[in-house]
Design a protein around this motif. Structure first.
Motif: not given
Ligand code: ARG
Ligand code: ZN
Ligand code: CA
Length: 195
Positions: A98-100, A103-105, A162-170, A107-112, A66-69
């Motif tokens: 590819p999560f370097d 972008r996990t932050a 979405d759940y794509v690699d960091d470099s592919c979300m923008y 994405h997670e701040v988006g949820h927050w 799990i990358l983050g929650y």
């Molecule tokens: N799977 C995690 C979630 O749903 C994080 C996904 C983050 N994706 C990324 N490319 N860093 O919260």
């Protein structure tokens, strides 16, 4: 590059954070799970700092791949914030491609800030409560080529939710921006931040 189809929907969310405090704590625990143990000093973690005015980020190995929650607005104050595994936090040192790219932050701040996953965590009829994001029925992974389609419209695979690699979300959309910023408005769940 954002495809033409989506280019008029991109938005600068216009939210900035200032680093307030960093707490480091030694622990022999190898994985922390997703049940908020890291947020309690009584469980070996670190208590949150005033969550009505601060975004708390716990960096610890969650485990299980799990990358983050994140906690959505409206949850318990003592556990409000986001958790990110160190391999996926920031862009330097102990980060794992590819999560370097941090972008996990994002994405997670988006949820927050109340954003759901772009596919609504359900089938083609399940919405993410944002009108300008196209409906989809499943997450995308890796770096999808355009167009990618699961329902009757092209997926916005390059969206941060979405759940794509960091470099592919923008991108976030204007609809996502408005949903996030509503929390800071008067009467909004995170209005104390705007002061
Ligand atoms: N799977 C995690 C979630 O749903 C994080 C996904 C983050 N994706 C990324 N490319 N860093 O919260
Ligand atoms: Zn997510
Ligand atoms: Ca939508």
């Amino acid at each position: 590059m954002v495809p033409n189809e989506f280019s008029n929907l991109t938005a600068d969310v216009d939210v900035q954070f200032t680093l307030k405090q960093v707490t480091r704590k030694q622990s022999n625990r190898r994985s922390w799970g997703t049940r908020d143990r890291m947020k309690r000093s009584s469980r070996g973690g670190v208590d949150a700092i005033d969550t009505s005015r601060n975004l708390n980020i716990w960096i610890c190995n969650i485990g299980g791949g799990i990358l983050g929650y994140a906690q959505f607005p409206g949850g318990s104050a003592s556990t409000d914030g986001v958790v990110i595994s160190p391999q996926y936090f920031g862009t330097q040192g102990y980060v794992s491609a590819p999560f370097d790219k941090g972008r996990t932050a994002t994405h997670e701040v988006g949820h927050w800030l109340n954003l759901r996953h772009i596919w609504g965590d359900g089938g083609c009829s399940v919405d993410d409560y944002v009108s300008d994001t196209p409906v989809s029925s499943t997450p995308n992974y890796g770096c999808p080529s355009y167009p990618t389609q699961h329902c009757n419209s092209n997926d916005m695979t390059m969206n941060y939710m979405d759940y794509v690699d960091d470099s592919c979300m923008y991108m976030f959309t204007t609809g996502q921006k408005n949903r996030m910023r509503a929390l800071f408005a008067s009467g909004g769940y995170r209005s104390a931040f705007a002061q």
